[in-house]
Design an enzyme around this catalytic site. Structure first.
Site, PDB file in Angstrom:
ATOM      1  N   CYS A 141     -11.077   3.141  -1.753  1.00  0.00           N
ATOM      2  CA  CYS A 141      -9.821   3.567  -1.126  1.00  0.00           C
ATOM      3  C   CYS A 141      -9.729   2.793   0.183  1.00  0.00           C
ATOM      4  O   CYS A 141     -10.705   2.755   0.937  1.00  0.00           O
ATOM      5  CB  CYS A 141      -9.828   5.069  -0.863  1.00  0.00           C
ATOM      6  SG  CYS A 141      -8.466   5.640   0.185  1.00  0.00           S
ATOM      7  N   HIS A 191      -8.448   3.342   2.913  1.00  0.00           N
ATOM      8  CA  HIS A 191      -8.639   4.068   4.179  1.00  0.00           C
ATOM      9  C   HIS A 191     -10.125   4.098   4.583  1.00  0.00           C
ATOM     10  O   HIS A 191     -10.442   4.218   5.761  1.00  0.00           O
ATOM     11  CB  HIS A 191      -8.185   5.523   4.035  1.00  0.00           C
ATOM     12  CG  HIS A 191      -6.738   5.752   4.349  1.00  0.00           C
ATOM     13  ND1 HIS A 191      -5.744   5.412   3.485  1.00  0.00           N
ATOM     14  CD2 HIS A 191      -6.115   6.280   5.437  1.00  0.00           C
ATOM     15  CE1 HIS A 191      -4.569   5.758   4.015  1.00  0.00           C
ATOM     16  NE2 HIS A 191      -4.772   6.270   5.202  1.00  0.00           N
ATOM     17  N   CYS A 248      -3.900  -1.081  -2.613  1.00  0.00           N
ATOM     18  CA  CYS A 248      -3.945   0.372  -2.784  1.00  0.00           C
ATOM     19  C   CYS A 248      -4.707   0.591  -4.070  1.00  0.00           C
ATOM     20  O   CYS A 248      -4.292   0.121  -5.132  1.00  0.00           O
ATOM     21  CB  CYS A 248      -2.523   0.919  -2.903  1.00  0.00           C
ATOM     22  SG  CYS A 248      -2.435   2.651  -3.442  1.00  0.00           S
ATOM     23  N   ASP A 275       0.851  -1.187   0.000  1.00  0.00           N
ATOM     24  CA  ASP A 275       0.000   0.000   0.000  1.00  0.00           C
ATOM     25  C   ASP A 275       0.884   1.233   0.000  1.00  0.00           C
ATOM     26  O   ASP A 275       2.044   1.177   0.403  1.00  0.00           O
ATOM     27  CB  ASP A 275      -0.918   0.015   1.231  1.00  0.00           C
ATOM     28  CG  ASP A 275      -1.916   1.158   1.189  1.00  0.00           C
ATOM     29  OD1 ASP A 275      -2.645   1.277   0.191  1.00  0.00           O
ATOM     30  OD2 ASP A 275      -1.945   1.964   2.137  1.00  0.00           O
ATOM     31  N   SER A 276       0.310   2.357  -0.428  1.00  0.00           N
ATOM     32  CA  SER A 276       1.054   3.611  -0.417  1.00  0.00           C
ATOM     33  C   SER A 276       1.381   4.042   1.013  1.00  0.00           C
ATOM     34  O   SER A 276       2.317   4.784   1.236  1.00  0.00           O
ATOM     35  CB  SER A 276       0.241   4.700  -1.103  1.00  0.00           C
ATOM     36  OG  SER A 276      -1.004   4.843  -0.465  1.00  0.00           O
ATOM     37  N   GLU A 308      -6.324   9.976   8.913  1.00  0.00           N
ATOM     38  CA  GLU A 308      -4.978   9.834   9.489  1.00  0.00           C
ATOM     39  C   GLU A 308      -4.791  10.726  10.720  1.00  0.00           C
ATOM     40  O   GLU A 308      -3.933  10.463  11.559  1.00  0.00           O
ATOM     41  CB  GLU A 308      -3.914  10.122   8.425  1.00  0.00           C
ATOM     42  CG  GLU A 308      -4.013   9.121   7.286  1.00  0.00           C
ATOM     43  CD  GLU A 308      -2.690   8.696   6.682  1.00  0.00           C
ATOM     44  OE1 GLU A 308      -1.717   9.454   6.786  1.00  0.00           O
ATOM     45  OE2 GLU A 308      -2.648   7.596   6.107  1.00  0.00           O
TER      46      GLU A 308
END
Lengths: 254, 254
Positions: free
Chosen positions: A186, A188, A70, A7-8, A153
């Site tokens: 995504c 996240h 990702c 993943d990024s 985040e």
């Protein structure tokens, strides 16, 4: 068997978590490119270059399969990743499993109900989700949500600001369509799945992690007998390209 | 005379804009490291490595001075940047000029009024602003504002969400101190200076761009006779490490 998860940054942990549940005896190597996160606002050329570098690092770890957890890299760089890995490593992106999961959820909806793909700018710009879904005759909307990763985040996952931003991104679709399928494009976004559900009350919100785990089963050709057993914890090796740049909210997980 | 201006992305344009006003005949080379933006969430090691690479690129352009128009790089990597540039190039960071501007504004405030430094996580973590101000006997607060750069880059500079996030970051200082000086320690923040002023009505909000231009005058030893003249537009060469990843809101400027 060793399986790489790329993943990024840290978003891929939502996928890894489901994989660990399903492949309890497997040895995972997770690579988060925290030195270059986020990918979602970068150009496609840059995403391709970075993804290939990460794939080379992971292939040097002796993995036999690689999950590109990702969406941005899956949408833009799967070819480059496959080339970097060589023929001995099976590569699985998250877009196709996500599309399958969305189509399955759509079966429960009235004819003509749309799929709303929620993703980063780069993923939306790639157009891959839209293309794959339109090929199946589905009405598709794609909405870039660039503020959500920073908010997640920061740990503002239930903050009034988060709900206001989600509302900004989805309200027009809710107003035009009483029901549909919202696909979290995504990795996240599963952390704020409830916020999406709250903003889209008549809709089904689809998180593709389970579909990815099923797709991986097909690829590696095994189902793990110890599924669900907590005593058989899978092993994870962590690689972060910038180990001092891991967002605090995931430190308890890593 | 050629002057380099370096930023992690596009924030340095707020500084460049003031420099162009003051040095109308100067040839500027602006480098925005859009392939690696943002620096503010990266580790100090990573910021130092990337900053040195950018400094090398700029020094190859034949510049005689370099303005590090990025607070994170100025706080963490000025030594590495000076080393990369060599002795022939004067290097100016933005932290010292910002501190001078804050101290000057503080003269108009009652004794004991604080300075609130608003910056990225990496800049706050470096502690440089705090150290320099405390050496002068000033009460200092440092507030990391990691959500503001993404909001500004989305163009949500007057959106209710922006005002709510600013309120979240500054309200406790306003409640404990009726007045003080708020120092914008990130070159993106001048784009939302009014939002800060609205959230801190009794305070003076300081943007260090003018102080940076004055410090550059001292270093390069010239004042430009054509100040303010629109007919003498300064030349700017633009270098972006990822030219396709420039946020849309600044495209009209670049």
């Amino acid at each position: 068997m060793k399986i790489g998860v790329f993943d990024s940054g840290v978003g891929g942990m939502t996928v890894l978590s489901e994989l660990r549940r399903r492949f309890a005896k497997t040895h995972f190597v997770y690579l988060g490119d925290t030195a270059h996160v986020p990918y979602g606002t970068k150009s496609s050329a840059q995403v391709r270059k970075l993804s290939a570098e990460c794939a080379r690092t992971l292939s040097a770890q002796g993995i036999s399969a690689l999950v590109v957890a990702c969406n941005t890299a899956s949408s833009l760089a799967l070819g480059e990743i496959r080339e970097a890995c060589g023929p001995g490593i099976q590569v699985l992106g998250v877009v196709e499993p996500g599309v399958s999961a969305a189509l399955e959820a759509l079966q429960q909806k009235p004819l003509g109900a749309p799929v709303l793909v929620l993703a980063t700018k780069a993923t939306v710009k790639s157009g891959l989700y839209g293309r794959l879904l339109r090929e199946k005759g589905v009405t598709v909307f794609e909405q870039a949500c660039p503020l959500l990763v920073p908010l997640i985040e920061e740990g503002w996952t239930d903050h009034p600001v988060l709900h206001q931003v989600v509302e900004e991104y989805v309200s027009s679709y809710r107003k035009s369509h009483p029901t549909g399928v919202a696909l979290l494009g995504c990795t996240h976004y599963p952390w704020i799945q409830e916020a999406f559900q709250r903003a889209l009350p008549g809709w089904t919100v689809v998180n593709s992690a389970q579909a990815i785990a099923s797709a991986l089963s097909c690829i590696v050709g095994t189902t793990d007998p110890s599924t669900g057993s907590r005593s058989q914890e899978s092993q994870v090796d962590w690689i972060f390209t910038d180990p001092d740049a891991i967002p605090e909210f995931v430190l308890p997980l890593a």
